[in-house]
Design an enzyme around this catalytic site. Structure first.
Site, PDB file in Angstrom:
ATOM      1  N   GLU A 383     -47.318   6.644  26.458  1.00 49.36           N
ATOM      2  CA  GLU A 383     -47.739   7.526  27.553  1.00 49.36           C
ATOM      3  C   GLU A 383     -49.177   7.135  27.894  1.00 49.36           C
ATOM      4  O   GLU A 383     -50.017   7.014  26.997  1.00 49.36           O
ATOM      5  CB  GLU A 383     -47.663   8.994  27.120  1.00 49.36           C
ATOM      6  CG  GLU A 383     -48.184   9.985  28.149  1.00 49.36           C
ATOM      7  CD  GLU A 383     -47.513   9.847  29.515  1.00 49.36           C
ATOM      8  OE1 GLU A 383     -46.310  10.074  29.622  1.00 49.36           O
ATOM      9  OE2 GLU A 383     -48.237   9.496  30.500  1.00 49.36           O
ATOM     10  N   GLU A 463     -42.646   7.813  35.700  1.00 48.71           N
ATOM     11  CA  GLU A 463     -43.646   7.977  36.766  1.00 48.71           C
ATOM     12  C   GLU A 463     -44.030   6.594  37.310  1.00 48.71           C
ATOM     13  O   GLU A 463     -45.214   6.228  37.387  1.00 48.71           O
ATOM     14  CB  GLU A 463     -44.900   8.717  36.259  1.00 48.71           C
ATOM     15  CG  GLU A 463     -44.646  10.124  35.799  1.00 48.71           C
ATOM     16  CD  GLU A 463     -44.103  10.196  34.369  1.00 48.71           C
ATOM     17  OE1 GLU A 463     -44.513   9.365  33.557  1.00 48.71           O
ATOM     18  OE2 GLU A 463     -43.259  11.059  34.088  1.00 48.71           O
ATOM     19  N   GLU A 481     -37.954   5.825  35.917  1.00 52.36           N
ATOM     20  CA  GLU A 481     -37.651   7.169  36.392  1.00 52.36           C
ATOM     21  C   GLU A 481     -37.749   7.103  37.922  1.00 52.36           C
ATOM     22  O   GLU A 481     -36.905   6.493  38.552  1.00 52.36           O
ATOM     23  CB  GLU A 481     -38.643   8.142  35.756  1.00 52.36           C
ATOM     24  CG  GLU A 481     -38.181   9.572  35.728  1.00 52.36           C
ATOM     25  CD  GLU A 481     -39.241  10.449  35.059  1.00 52.36           C
ATOM     26  OE1 GLU A 481     -38.850  11.348  34.321  1.00 52.36           O
ATOM     27  OE2 GLU A 481     -40.458  10.246  35.295  1.00 52.36           O
ATOM     28  N   GLU A 487     -35.368  16.285  32.789  1.00 49.77           N
ATOM     29  CA  GLU A 487     -36.462  17.079  32.223  1.00 49.77           C
ATOM     30  C   GLU A 487     -36.815  18.297  33.085  1.00 49.77           C
ATOM     31  O   GLU A 487     -37.264  19.316  32.569  1.00 49.77           O
ATOM     32  CB  GLU A 487     -37.698  16.205  31.986  1.00 49.77           C
ATOM     33  CG  GLU A 487     -38.289  15.626  33.263  1.00 49.77           C
ATOM     34  CD  GLU A 487     -39.370  14.584  32.994  1.00 49.77           C
ATOM     35  OE1 GLU A 487     -39.358  13.964  31.923  1.00 49.77           O
ATOM     36  OE2 GLU A 487     -40.227  14.400  33.883  1.00 49.77           O
TER      37      GLU A 487
HETATM   38  C1  NOJ Z   1     -42.923  12.400  31.529  1.00 49.15           C
HETATM   39  C2  NOJ Z   1     -41.695  11.604  31.234  1.00 49.15           C
HETATM   40  O1  NOJ Z   1     -40.822  11.584  32.320  1.00 49.15           O
HETATM   41  C3  NOJ Z   1     -41.035  12.206  30.033  1.00 49.15           C
HETATM   42  O2  NOJ Z   1     -39.822  11.553  29.767  1.00 49.15           O
HETATM   43  C4  NOJ Z   1     -41.967  12.147  28.862  1.00 49.15           C
HETATM   44  O3  NOJ Z   1     -41.378  12.845  27.794  1.00 49.15           O
HETATM   45  C5  NOJ Z   1     -43.307  12.810  29.179  1.00 49.15           C
HETATM   46  N1  NOJ Z   1     -43.819  12.314  30.405  1.00 49.15           N
HETATM   47  C6  NOJ Z   1     -44.321  12.549  28.088  1.00 49.15           C
HETATM   48  O4  NOJ Z   1     -44.593  11.176  28.021  1.00 49.15           O
END
Ligand code: NOJ
Length: 679
Positions: A383, A463, A481, A487
């Site tokens: 991330e 993202e 994505e 989510e």
């Molecule tokens: C957004 C992502 O789409 C998701 O899959 C992830 O769990 C969170 N960010 C944290 O990285």
């Protein structure tokens, strides 16, 4: 006097009409089947436009072409043709992984070398490729003393659709980037939109407007300028004009896919064909597969990314998922929140991620080696919090470390607070905020994918910048994505609407694989949210929403609770030899059939929006003369996404042949999944 004003009116009328006269046409090119005809024309001032006819009827009215520059006279007029060439291309290439093993690339090409005499003989090329199912065109600038550096502020490129049409689109320039709900409006009411933008004309022609091979350039948004005319708008740069290019370069292809049905749009390979062939050589190290992981539990707030007593990414929890993956045949285990940096505010300028150091309660090397010993691969996670500058400093070493640990797939994320990411200033000292769709964002994503490739790592970007088919050139860019995923059903305000996935199939999915993370059999988000889906639909999504790396997103205990439905998730592959869209309408329903690349089985997935539907599915895709066992996972008679009967699923078997027609009964918000195995 009356006669003069009459003549003026007639002249004005002609000027306002789409130019049709042959003397304005510079060149023409037709699709191999002759049904699409593209004409390039110039007006008296040498301003360029193109138009498209389909089966002899106008489809795209004369639409402007040109580039606007910040550092030189515009590339918008005064053009004459220096030379032109037409050619035909027809070959078939093989994908290392994908929805279809073989892809035919058949088009006719027109290349025009245009010159602006008044600008010292400056050149601009235009290249059109016309396929039976659409077209792409791009601008090509040669190396020339008259324009050593092109600082492009915007494009004049237009798409003027003749027949009244409905459009499906998401708002561009909005936060969260690419994750706005899909809107359906008259085409004339489109605002600032992302692509792919899908259209259906009154007479039923389906069109998708997008771009291919977005490399070293700003992402294209489109906006309505008048009537049904959309114009390209380049995603802005934070530091100067939208695009800066030196020397020779080509823009991404501006693409228009054209079909008689929504399914025809989906089945088109135009996007992939307009990308360059694989530049990575042998990519046997890119492995499609399914994964489970420490993920949904954080989105449900059962555990945390941050350290402390609720930390999800502990060694023990990761081993639990590894055991579950090994037992059930999953290739991967994703563990998010494993590294330093998740404590406190981890977004944007606050981000302090360290991609080399694990949290104290997570033994990265031990977990990776435990996974390897059980025939499972740990899936890495980076991330960035949108802090591209920080990530760029570490990513090569981070991929190197993963490679040593036997990790071959990494999910990356660019969650941003301001809707924009943070990039390094050209001086390398400070940082600035900018759109991930800007030229520097586009460059970053590809730099990361190339760096990962050097370490034999596949990337699944969250993202991300939108997909433009670059998986052909860089087959380690396996998924991304780039739309609202599952989510949102955990914490969204609102959660995904019941027609969301039926919208995605014919909008977002036209661009490429989507890591949607299906398979939430509990149909439960946090805070009492219930997912707008039946259980059977969660299974169908594995076939309908393509991704070569696909998550079984739910908690282990939920898969243990519903073992019969879970069987389909265990069985379904993620790599296909053939894909067919059996039926579908944008935003309403879709049925896809796919043949396993690793065997003879076929899989079918059907989903619907909030309406119950009966769909007749001829099994003509099966090999004729063979009998198949069909393992059917269907909505029960009482199933309904709005009631407790959303769990009502019937699992049954039938023997079928290619001459049979199945009637699917989809519940409101429902679906059906079928595995066909030859006997
Ligand atoms: C957004 C992502 O789409 C998701 O899959 C992830 O769990 C969170 N960010 C944290 O990285």
């Amino acid at each position: 006097m009356r006669r003069i004003s009459f003549l003026i009116c007639v002249a004005a009328l002609f000027c306002a009409l789409p130019a049709q006269a042959d003397d304005a046409v510079l060149a023409r090119v037709a699709s191999p089947d002759g049904q699409l005809l593209v004409s390039v024309q110039a007006d008296a001032e040498g301003r360029l436009a193109y138009r498209v006819e389909r089966r002899g009827r106008p489809l795209v009215a004369p639409s402007r072409l040109g580039l606007l520059l910040a550092n030189a006279h515009q590339l918008d007029g005064g053009f004459t043709v220096a030379s032109q060439k037409t050619s035909e291309h027809d070959d078939t290439w093989e994908q290392p992984w994908g929805e279809n093993r073989f892809v035919r690339n058949h088009y006719r090409e027109l290349s025009l070398d245009l010159v602006q005499a008044a600008q010292g003989g400056r050149h601009m090329g235009l290249r059109f490729r016309v396929f039976d199912d659409g077209l792409g065109f791009r601008y090509e600038l040669p190396v020339q003393a008259q324009l050593p550096l092109a600082r492009i502020t915007d494009e004049l490129t237009e798409f003027s659709i003749v027949e009244p049409a409905t459009a499906w689109w998401t708002a561009a320039g909005e936060r969260p980037v690419l994750e706005m709900p899909v809107q359906r409006t008259p085409l004339a009411e489109v605002g600032l939109a992302n692509t792919p933008l899908t259209m259906r004309t009154q007479s039923g022609v389906h069109l998708a407007l997008h771009e291919a091979a977005l490399v070293n350039y700003a992402s294209m948004w489109v906006r309505k300028v008048h009537g049904q005319t959309l114009r390209a708008q380049l995603a802005p740069s934070a530091t100067g004009p939208a695009v800066e290019r030196r020397g020779a370069f080509a823009t991404p292809w501006r693409t228009l896919t054209v079909a008689d049905s929504a399914g025809g749009l989906y089945e088109s390979n135009l996007m992939l064909n307009l990308n360059e062939p694989n530049q990575l050589g042998d990519v046997a190290w890119v492995k499609p597969g399914k994964f489970v992981g420490v993920w949904w539990e954080m989105h449900l707030q059962h555990s945390t990314w941050a350290g402390g007593p609720s930390h999800g990414a502990t060694t023990a929890n990761a081993r639990r998922y590894i055991d579950f993956a090994a037992k059930n045949g999953f290739r991967g285990v994703l563990v998010e929140g494993w590294n330093i940096g998740w404590d406190g505010d981890w977004v944007g300028s606050h981000s302090a991620f360290d991609y080399l150091q694990a949290m104290p309660d997570f033994d990265l090397a031990g977990v990776a080696s435990y996974a390897n010993s059980r025939g499972v691969k740990l899936i890495g996670h980076h991330e960035t919090g949108g802090n591209v500058a920080r990530y760029e400093r570490q990513m090569d070493a981070a991929y190197g470390m993963y490679e040593k640990l036997g990790i071959d797939t990494v999910k990356s994320g660019y969650v941003t607070d301001a809707g924009t990411a943070q990039f390094a200033d050209p001086d390398g000292i400070g940082t600035h905020f900018g759109f991930t769709e800007s030229q520097e964002g586009v460059d970053h994503f590809l730099r990361a994918v190339k760096a990962a490739a050097r370490h034999h790592i596949a990337i699944d970007t969250h993202e991300p910048v939108k997909d433009t088919g670059l998986r052909r050139t860089y087959p380690n860019w396996v998924s991304r994505e780039g739309a609202r995923g599952q989510e949102y059903n955990a914490w969204g305000h609102p959660i995904n609407s019941v027609d969301h996935e039926a919208n995605l199939v014919f909008t977002r999915m036209l661009s490429g694989p989507f890591d949607f993370t299906p398979g939430v059999l509990s149909l439960e988000g946090s805070g009492g949210r219930t997912i707008n889906s039946t259980q059977a639909k969660q299974l169908a999504l594995y076939v309908v929403l393509y991704s070569p790396v696909a998550m079984a997103a739910d908690l282990i205990e939920n898969y243990e609770r519903w073992p019969a439905a879970f069987q389909f998730i265990k069985d379904v592959p993620t790599d296909w030899a053939v894909t067919k869209v059996v039926n579908g309408e944008v935003g309403e329903y879709a049925t896809l059939a796919r043949k396993d690349r690793g065997g003879e089985d076929w899989y079918l997935g059907a989903i619907t929006d909030g309406q119950a539907r009966q769909l007749a599915v001829p099994l003509a895709f099966l090999t004729s003369g063979r009998s198949y066992r069909a393992e059917i996972y269907r909505d029960g008679d009482a199933a309904d996404y709005r009631t407790a009967h959303r769990f009502d699923i019937v699992i049954e078997q039938r023997i079928v042949q290619s001459t049979d027609t199945l009637t699917l009964h989809l519940a409101p918000g429902g679906g059906e999944a079928i595995r066909f195995t030859p006997l």
